[in-house]
Design a protein around this motif. Sequence first.
Motif, mmCIF file in Angstrom:
data_model
loop_
_atom_site.group_PDB
_atom_site.id
_atom_site.type_symbol
_atom_site.label_atom_id
_atom_site.label_comp_id
_atom_site.label_asym_id
_atom_site.label_seq_id
_atom_site.Cartn_x
_atom_site.Cartn_y
_atom_site.Cartn_z
ATOM 1 N N VAL A 8 -1.801 7.353 -1.684
ATOM 2 C CA VAL A 8 -0.537 7.945 -1.227
ATOM 3 C C VAL A 8 -0.417 7.906 0.292
ATOM 4 O O VAL A 8 0.513 8.472 0.854
ATOM 5 N N GLY A 9 -1.372 7.227 0.954
ATOM 6 C CA GLY A 9 -1.265 7.004 2.390
ATOM 7 C C GLY A 9 -1.931 8.034 3.273
ATOM 8 O O GLY A 9 -1.700 8.046 4.492
ATOM 9 N N MET A 10 -2.773 8.903 2.694
ATOM 10 C CA MET A 10 -3.459 9.883 3.522
ATOM 11 C C MET A 10 -4.578 9.217 4.321
ATOM 12 O O MET A 10 -5.198 8.242 3.871
ATOM 13 N N GLU A 11 -4.854 9.752 5.511
ATOM 14 C CA GLU A 11 -5.818 9.163 6.436
ATOM 15 C C GLU A 11 -7.046 10.063 6.560
ATOM 16 O O GLU A 11 -6.927 11.286 6.731
ATOM 17 N N HIS A 12 -8.229 9.476 6.497
ATOM 18 C CA HIS A 12 -9.491 10.191 6.674
ATOM 19 C C HIS A 12 -9.711 10.432 8.171
ATOM 20 O O HIS A 12 -9.845 9.488 8.942
#
Length: 260
Positions: free
Chosen positions: A247-251
């Motif tokens: 869903v495009g979340m960034e670590h």
Amino acid sequence: MRARLVEPSTEQILAYCADGPVERVFLEDVARRGNGRFVGLEGDAGLVALCHLGTNVVPSGRGCGAFADVAARAAPRMLIGEQEAVSELWGEARRRLGRPREDRLGQPVYVSRTPPEPGNTALRRATRADLDLLVPACASAHYEELGVDPLRRDPNGFRWRTRLQIEEGRSWVWLEDDAILFKAEASAWTPKAVQLQQVWVDPPVRRHGYAARALRDLIRLLLDEVPAVCLFVRAENTPAIRLYEAVGMEHVLDYRSVLF
């Protein structure tokens, strides 16, 4: 001036949290609610570290080993927070806190700041009418995450906390024929970030893409109110990590949890 332990004011806590609104979202949320106990490490220019003392001890900053004595007196069930801060505290306090039942290193923290594509779901805020359905679902999610059944440990307290999340507008659900296609709660909410927890789908309806669709809709909804939506996950939870990245979340950083 050498850093010293202090009981910080709310203004000091909020100023400290402003420098790391995602990493420190829980600390800021508790401070704004006015119902937490904190200890700080103050240097020449203000707080250099902060620690919430309660059932969960949550350190942040550098020099967190200085919190070892007060953390041990809190008798926590868990140390949790940014990995280096927890490691510093645990290194100094481990002899006083005893053997942990689990030590979770490298838990990635994910963030969304840009709305994803719509999921086109029937996601909505939960209501009191959903309580009887959500209590066992939240308990199952809690057990999957922490290995503790809250309905055995404190059923009345857990039901009260689930109801409170609903009443505060911190619970969302997507239902179809009494099946929970998706649910999630906000564990912390500040003007700069919302931290999600217990992202969960009924086991019989998993692997149908419901979680990705609903999480996109939830992120879009929340980004209308705050600049960032975040959460953290166990390092070994590959399906959840794939979901968050899909869903495009960034670590952006890592947490560590030491559970007792």
